[in-house]
Structures are given as C-alpha cells and as structure tokens.
Enzyme design. Structure first.
Site, mmCIF file in Angstrom:
data_model
loop_
_atom_site.group_PDB
_atom_site.id
_atom_site.type_symbol
_atom_site.label_atom_id
_atom_site.label_comp_id
_atom_site.label_asym_id
_atom_site.label_seq_id
_atom_site.Cartn_x
_atom_site.Cartn_y
_atom_site.Cartn_z
ATOM 1 N N LYS A 29 -5.577 56.948 26.587
ATOM 2 C CA LYS A 29 -6.124 58.120 25.894
ATOM 3 C C LYS A 29 -5.616 58.714 24.937
ATOM 4 O O LYS A 29 -6.242 59.337 23.825
ATOM 5 C CB LYS A 29 -6.907 59.441 26.992
ATOM 6 C CG LYS A 29 -7.587 58.867 28.076
ATOM 7 C CD LYS A 29 -8.111 60.029 28.910
ATOM 8 C CE LYS A 29 -8.960 61.005 28.288
ATOM 9 N NZ LYS A 29 -9.826 62.037 29.018
ATOM 10 N N TYR A 56 -19.087 67.141 21.762
ATOM 11 C CA TYR A 56 -19.018 66.623 23.099
ATOM 12 C C TYR A 56 -19.611 67.346 24.157
ATOM 13 O O TYR A 56 -20.244 66.661 25.215
ATOM 14 C CB TYR A 56 -17.622 66.341 23.454
ATOM 15 C CG TYR A 56 -17.086 66.104 24.702
ATOM 16 C CD1 TYR A 56 -17.349 64.815 25.362
ATOM 17 C CD2 TYR A 56 -16.179 66.959 25.320
ATOM 18 C CE1 TYR A 56 -17.002 64.580 26.532
ATOM 19 C CE2 TYR A 56 -15.918 66.755 26.686
ATOM 20 C CZ TYR A 56 -16.204 65.631 27.128
ATOM 21 O OH TYR A 56 -15.670 65.211 28.514
HETATM 22 N N1 LIG Z 1 -10.399 63.828 31.707
HETATM 23 C C1 LIG Z 1 -10.821 65.058 31.779
HETATM 24 O O1 LIG Z 1 -10.155 65.906 31.843
HETATM 25 C C2 LIG Z 1 -12.414 65.381 31.703
HETATM 26 C C3 LIG Z 1 -12.867 66.490 31.753
HETATM 27 C C4 LIG Z 1 -14.080 66.751 31.729
HETATM 28 C C5 LIG Z 1 -15.009 65.561 31.923
HETATM 29 N N2 LIG Z 1 -14.725 64.468 31.857
HETATM 30 C C6 LIG Z 1 -15.687 63.257 31.737
HETATM 31 O O2 LIG Z 1 -15.214 62.340 32.707
HETATM 32 C C7 LIG Z 1 -15.510 61.079 32.225
HETATM 33 C C8 LIG Z 1 -14.475 60.062 32.295
HETATM 34 O O3 LIG Z 1 -13.478 60.467 31.363
HETATM 35 P P1 LIG Z 1 -11.842 59.976 31.257
HETATM 36 O O4 LIG Z 1 -10.821 61.097 31.280
HETATM 37 O O5 LIG Z 1 -11.649 58.986 32.528
HETATM 38 O O6 LIG Z 1 -11.942 59.218 29.983
HETATM 39 P P2 LIG Z 1 -11.668 57.771 29.413
HETATM 40 O O7 LIG Z 1 -11.802 57.715 28.002
HETATM 41 O O8 LIG Z 1 -10.532 57.144 29.896
HETATM 42 O O9 LIG Z 1 -12.886 57.131 30.099
HETATM 43 C C9 LIG Z 1 -14.210 56.824 29.483
HETATM 44 C C10 LIG Z 1 -14.485 55.324 29.794
HETATM 45 O O10 LIG Z 1 -15.799 54.876 29.304
HETATM 46 C C11 LIG Z 1 -15.788 54.006 28.398
HETATM 47 N N3 LIG Z 1 -16.995 54.016 27.438
HETATM 48 C C12 LIG Z 1 -17.116 54.971 26.708
HETATM 49 N N4 LIG Z 1 -18.149 54.652 26.105
HETATM 50 C C13 LIG Z 1 -18.985 53.716 26.748
HETATM 51 C C14 LIG Z 1 -20.091 53.074 26.622
HETATM 52 N N5 LIG Z 1 -21.019 53.411 25.656
HETATM 53 N N6 LIG Z 1 -20.463 51.942 27.494
HETATM 54 C C15 LIG Z 1 -19.433 51.642 28.241
HETATM 55 N N7 LIG Z 1 -18.329 52.283 28.435
HETATM 56 C C16 LIG Z 1 -18.158 53.206 27.485
HETATM 57 C C17 LIG Z 1 -14.450 53.769 27.749
HETATM 58 O O11 LIG Z 1 -14.220 52.732 27.171
HETATM 59 C C18 LIG Z 1 -13.370 54.373 28.926
HETATM 60 O O12 LIG Z 1 -13.355 53.400 29.835
HETATM 61 C C19 LIG Z 1 -16.293 61.140 30.923
HETATM 62 O O13 LIG Z 1 -17.427 60.981 31.141
HETATM 63 C C20 LIG Z 1 -15.710 62.460 30.413
HETATM 64 O O14 LIG Z 1 -16.648 63.268 29.695
HETATM 65 C C21 LIG Z 1 -13.269 64.063 31.723
#
Ligand SMILES: NC(=O)c1ccc[n+]([C@@H]2O[C@H](COP(=O)([O-])OP(=O)(O)OC[C@H]3O[C@@H](n4cnc5c(N)ncnc54)[C@H](O)[C@@H]3O)[C@@H](O)[C@H]2O)c1
Length: 304
Positions: free
Chosen positions: A171, A135
């Site tokens: 999640k 990741y």
């Molecule tokens: N939550 C955290 O602590 C955190 C920390 C670091 C980075 N991030 C990054 O922030 C972003 C959002 O994460 P989140 O916590 O909201 O997670 P999340 O899993 O709730 O959101 C990700 C979203 O992307 C959608 N998705 C995944 N692959 C896809 C694709 N190929 N096409 C279209 N949609 C797709 C999923 O259905 C989901 O709605 C991500 O890029 C994640 O890597 C989150």
C-alpha cells in the site's frame, strides 16, 4: 458448512488475508482483483481461482457464489482524483449488488470509520456522519445503496477502523503507522510523529478483521463498527514498538503537513452494537498484536 465465496480485492491487504483464511477453513474461494493496489505475493499458497477483473466495469460471471466479501476499492484517502475514487468505488459496489441479486448471494462489504470524520468519540453507528474525503463519501454512498437493497439481498457492512498487519506493505504511504514506524526504527532512524504524538486511533489487527467478516455471515443485516474500542496514541504506539523491538527510541516530532480538517485526529469505535448484533469482539490486545506483527516483519522484510 462449506461455501463458495468470492473475495473482491482479494490480492490486497485485507482481502488476501480473508481469502487465505477462508481457503484454510475448507471453503472454495475465488479472488477477483484488477491489481490496482495489490501484490500477487499476498496470495502465496492460495490455490483458488484468481480473476483479473475491474469490478467497476461491466463483467459477466455465471458462477454462483454463496457469499461475496467485497473489499475492492481505491483505499487511499488521499488519492489525487476524487471523481475517480467515487466512481470506481460506487460502480464496483453497484456491479457486486447486481451479481448478488442474480444469484441470491450474501454480501459482506467493507466500509470505513472515515465516515465519522472528526465526529464525537466513541463513534456510534448511528451518529451524524462527517465525511472529510471523497473516499469516505464513496463508502457512505455504498451504505446508502445497501440500505436501498435491503430485503432483496442479505447485506452486512463493516466500518473498519485502522487496520494493520501482514500483507499491507504494497500500500505504500497509506499502509498503517505501525508499519511505517517499524521501518524507520529498523533502519535505525527515530520514529517520526506529527506534533506532539497525541493523535489517537482505534487500531485493529487484520486477524480480528478477518474474524469480523466471518461473524458477518450470520449477523443481522446492517452496518457495524469493526474496531477494538481502545484508542492508542501515536506516542503509545512508539512505546509498544520499542517493547516489541527491544529498542528505546524517542520520537522525533514534525509539523502536521495536512489540512487539520481533512485529517482524523481521534478515532475510537463504540463496540456495543457490534458485540450485540455482529457477535464480534476483537481478540488481539494492541501490545500483543504489535509483537506478533513485528515478528512477521522481522522474518519477512529485508531492511538493507
Ligand atoms: N486498511 C484499513 O485500515 C481500512 C480501513 C477502513 C476500510 N478499509 C477498506 O477495506 C477494504 C480493503 O482495503 P485494504 O486495506 O486491504 O486495501 P488494499 O488497497 O490493499 O486492497 C484493495 C484491493 O482492491 C483492489 N481493487 C481496487 N479497485 C478495484 C476494482 N475496481 N476492481 C477490482 N479490484 C480492485 C486492489 O487492487 C487491492 O487488491 C477496502 O474496501 C477499504 O476501503 C480498509
């Protein structure tokens, strides 16, 4: 100024908060999500368009967006197939870069503090990266691709630290520690921590992460930490939750089930560059953010 914005991953945790906020501010917002790890209830009240599309597959989009907030990704650092994580996250970004190039859109994309692994703290943007998961490697590759496209697209990457807050429940296991501990405590169980609760995270409230995305629209291109600059140990977290919930529960410790090498023991953002060039600083103090979130959970989540 009003803009047309695309939020990929907009039915997920951070994306939905961002889409709702942008819409509230008067912008025209389109969400693109294939519902891989989403919950449609996160978009309750959203009146923009929702495109059900996997961004990692080729797609046509004739609409011109001023800004693209790219949140779509496989977000579970312990997702079972490394190949799928890498391909899906990297191909998705490749397609978003093509779309932005075609229409001259600005891109703000989500990276992660996972790229620092167990490197020294506070973690500075330019320190050596120590990715310990596929990741994190996928996000580092996205940063490299962004650099390659500098000059052609206006790109800002945000290395989120540990985000928590409303809309994360779908999640499951990868939701924040704060949610999981709250749930255990609300069910009358002692909060379970890895021995001895001394692991430290730079937790940041999702409302601040939305703010960082807005700051990115006017920031100098680059990659910035999005953290608070304050570390909270898991033991301290239980104290904040006890305060917010009016309880006095003691943690129950258990042996760490993960290989110590793939687990981040201490994360802490150096926030100086973000303050200076992203013009971002978190507003929410941990104790206040936990109280605010507990208020949301109590009002919205039924515990049998
Ligand atoms: N939550 C955290 O602590 C955190 C920390 C670091 C980075 N991030 C990054 O922030 C972003 C959002 O994460 P989140 O916590 O909201 O997670 P999340 O899993 O709730 O959101 C990700 C979203 O992307 C959608 N998705 C995944 N692959 C896809 C694709 N190929 N096409 C279209 N949609 C797709 C999923 O259905 C989901 O709605 C991500 O890029 C994640 O890597 C989150």
């Amino acid at each position: 100024m009003r803009m047309k914005a695309l939020v990929t991953g907009g039915a997920g945790f951070i994306g939905s908060q961002l889409a709702l906020w942008l819409e509230k501010e008067g912008h025209t917002v389109t969400v693109m999500d294939d519902f891989f790890s989403a919950d449609s209830r996160n978009l309750t009240g959203f009146s923009g368009r929702i495109l059900r599309q996997d961004v990692s597959q080729d797609f046509e989009c004739s609409e011109k967006f001023d800004s693209i907030f790219h949140q779509a990704a496989i977000t579970d650092p312990r997702y079972p197939t490394d190949d799928e994580v890498f391909k899906r996250n990297v191909n998705g970004f490749k397609n978003i870069l093509s779309l932005a190039k075609k229409h001259g859109s600005k891109v703000v994309y989500a990276s992660t503090a996972g790229v620092y692994g167990n490197g020294p703290v506070p973690m500075k943007e330019d320190q050596v990266k120590e990715c310990v998961t596929a990741y994190a490697l996928s996000k580092l590759e996205m940063e490299r691709m962004a650099k390659e496209n500098e000059g052609q697209i206006r790109l800002v990457g945000l290395r989120y630290f540990n985000v928590f807050g409303p809309h994360e429940i779908h999640k499951g296991r990868p939701a924040s520690m704060i949610y999981h501990l709250w749930k255990q405590m609300r069910e009358g169980k002692r909060p379970r921590l890895f021995q001895w609760g001394e692991q430290i995270r730079d937790f940041i409230y999702v409302k601040d992460v939305v703010k960082a995305n807005l700051c990115a629209l006017t920031a100098a291109p680059g990659v910035y930490n999005v953290g608070t600059g304050v570390g909270t140990s898991f033991n301290q977290l239980v104290t904040y939750l006890n305060e917010a919930m009016g309880t006095g529960m003691e943690p129950e410790y258990f042996e760490m089930p993960f290989d110590g090498k793939t687990y981040q023991h201490h994360t802490l953002a150096d926030i100086e560059t973000a303050k200076k060039h992203l013009h971002f600083e978190a507003d929410w103090k941990m104790s206040e953010a936990v109280k605010d979130y507990v208020g949301f959970l109590d009002a919205n989540v039924l515990i049998p």
